[in-house]
Design a protein around this motif. Structure first.
Motif: not given
Length: 388
Positions: A20-23, A41-44, A350-352, A364-366
Motif C-alpha cells: 500500500a505504501m509502495d502504491v 490505496e491507503v487507509g488515511q 488501489a492496493t493489490p 483481489h484488490l482493496r
C-alpha cells in the motif's frame, strides 16, 4: 552511493514491502509530474484532525515547552481513555491499565515483545493487515494465517483457531474487527467464542480495534466485554482523523503494565506530548467526527451500488472501516499488475490483494473510500471509462 549488496540482518531481510505504501509512493510520483490521482490505496482519512485537537496542540505549542512524558502517557489522557470504555461499551477499565503509544504500530511491537518469546507462533487472519506478518517476523515470531471463509462471513472462528493449534501449537491470536482489508466485523458472540478458546488453550488474545467508531449498522464490540485479560490496541488515526499525529493506546492486564512500561521507556521514551494533548481534546469532537463518518457512509453506498457493473462487486461484507476487498478474478490473476495499470491508465490508486494475503491475494484488490463521497464519485467515473 550506498552499496545495494550491503549486508543486513536476517530479520530485516525477511520483512516484505508494504505494498500500500509502495502504491502511495508511485501515486505521489505521478502527482509530482502533474498527473491527477484518486487515492484509494491507503487507509488515511482525507478530513483534517478535529478542530478541538488542533486548538489544544496550538495552545500547548504556544507555551514553548514540549517535554517528555511518563512512558505510559499523561494521566489525563489515560483517564479519558478509560472513561471512553465506560461510555462507549459499558466496560470498566482502570486508567492504570491504559498505555498511550506512538500510534497502534508501537502497540503491536510492545504487545508482541511482552507476550511472546522468540519462536512463538501467533495466529492472524488471511487476508489481514500486512504489518502484522512483518512485525511478527521482525521480532522473531511466526505468523500463522487463518484462512477466512465465505461460509463463516469472512471472520476468524474458534473452530479454525482450534484446528490451527492442533496442527502445531500456537502462542496467541490476533484479531481485528472491523477488519482491514475488508471491513468485516466479529460480533460479540464470535469474540466470546474466540476468547473462550484462547483461555482453554492458554493462548494470549490480542484485539485490534483501530476502526471502532467506523461502523455502518451495529456498533463494534470490544474484546474487553468478553475477556478482561484481552490485550486491546486502538488508535486516534482512523475515526479521529489523526494518522500523522502517531498516537494510539493499549488496554492491558494489570500484570503486563510494568513490563510494557519498561519496554516503552527504552524503545521510545514516550509518545509525543503534543499528540497526547491533541488526542485528549479529540474526545470532545464527536459531532464533527460523525459528519466525516457520514461522508464515508455515502461513499460506501455509492461504491456498493456502482462497482458490480464494473466487475468489482464481489466484495467481503463491508460493515465497518472504510474499505472494500474485491475479488477481481474475472478481470485478472495479477493484482499487482492490475493495480499498476489502474494507476497508470485510469489515475486511480488501489492496493493489490497480495499485500493482505500472499496466498490468495493475486485476484483481489482493496479500495479505500476514506476520501469520502466526492473521491468515490471520481473513482467510479474514471473506472467506467477504463474498464469498459
Amino acid at each position: 552511493m550506498s552499496d545495494p549488496a550491503y549486508p543486513v540482518s536476517r530479520r530485516a531481510a525477511r520483512v516484505a514491502p508494504f505494498l500500500a505504501m509502495d502504491v502511495l509512493a508511485a501515486a505521489a510520483r505521478r502527482e509530482r509530474q502533474g498527473d491527477s490521482v484518486v487515492h484509494m490505496e491507503v487507509g488515511q482519512p482525507s478530513a483534517p484532525a478535529p478542530r478541538p485537537a488542533i486548538a489544544a496542540a496550538q495552545a500547548a505549542l504556544a507555551s514553548g515547552r514540549i517535554p517528555y512524558t511518563e512512558a505510559l502517557g499523561i494521566a489525563p489522557l489515560r483517564e479519558r481513555i478509560a472513561r471512553h470504555y465506560a461510555e462507549a461499551y459499558g466496560v470498566s477499565v482502570a486508567p492504570e491499565r491504559v498505555v498511550v503509544t506512538t500510534g497502534s504500530s508501537a502497540g503491536f511491537v510492545l504487545a508482541f515483545l511482552s507476550l511472546f518469546d522468540a519462536g512463538g507462533r501467533v495466529a492472524i487472519s488471511a487476508p489481514g493487515y500486512p504489518a502484522y506478518r512483518s512485525v511478527l517476523q521482525a521480532v522473531d515470531l511466526e505468523p500463522v494465517g487463518l484462512t477466512l471463509r465465505a461460509e463463516d462471513g469472512f471472520v476468524p472462528t474458534a473452530a479454525a483457531l482450534r484446528a490451527a493449534h492442533a496442527a502445531a501449537p500456537l502462542s496467541g491470536l490476533l484479531v481485528m474487527s472491523p477488519a482491514n482489508p475488508s471491513g468485516t466485523m466479529i460480533d460479540r458472540a464470535g469474540l466470546a467464542a474466540l476468547a473462550q478458546a484462547c483461555r482453554a488453550m492458554n493462548l494470549r488474545f490480542i484485539s485490534d480495534e483501530i476502526y471502532h467508531g467506523l461502523t455502518y449498522g451495529v456498533p463494534a464490540a470490544t474484546a474487553l466485554a468478553v475477556d478482561p485479560d484481552a490485550v486491546v490496541i486502538n488508535s486516534f488515526s482512523k475515526y479521529y482523523c489523526m494518522t500523522g499525529w502517531r498516537i494510539g493506546w493499549m488496554v492491558v492486564p494489570e500484570g503486563l503494565v510494568r513490563p510494557i512500561e519498561r519496554l516503552a521507556q527504552n524503545l521510545y521514551i514516550s509518545a509525543p506530548y503534543l499528540s497526547q494533548v491533541a488526542a485528549l481534546a479529540a474526545f470532545d469532537a464527536t459531532e464533527e467526527l460523525e459528519v466525516v463518518k457520514a461522508d464515508y457512509a455515502r461513499a460506501r453506498a455509492l461504491l456498493l451500488n456502482e462497482l458490480p457493473a464494473l466487475g468489482l462487486g464481489d466484495v467481503h461484507p463491508a460493515d465497518g472501516a472504510f474499505y472494500l476487498y474485491a475479488d477481481v478474478a474475472r478481470l485478472t490473476n495479477d493484482s499487482i499488475g492490475f493495480c499498476r495499470r489502474m494507476l497508470d491508465e485510469a489515475g486511480v490508486a488501489a492496493t493489490p490483494g497480495l499485500d493482505f494475503d500472499p496466498d490468495a491475494g493475486a485476484h483481489h484488490l482493496r479500495l479505500s473510500f476514506a476520501g469520502g463521497e466526492a473521491e468515490a464519485h471520481e473513482a467510479v467515473r474514471r473506472l467506467k471509462g477504463w474498464l469498459r
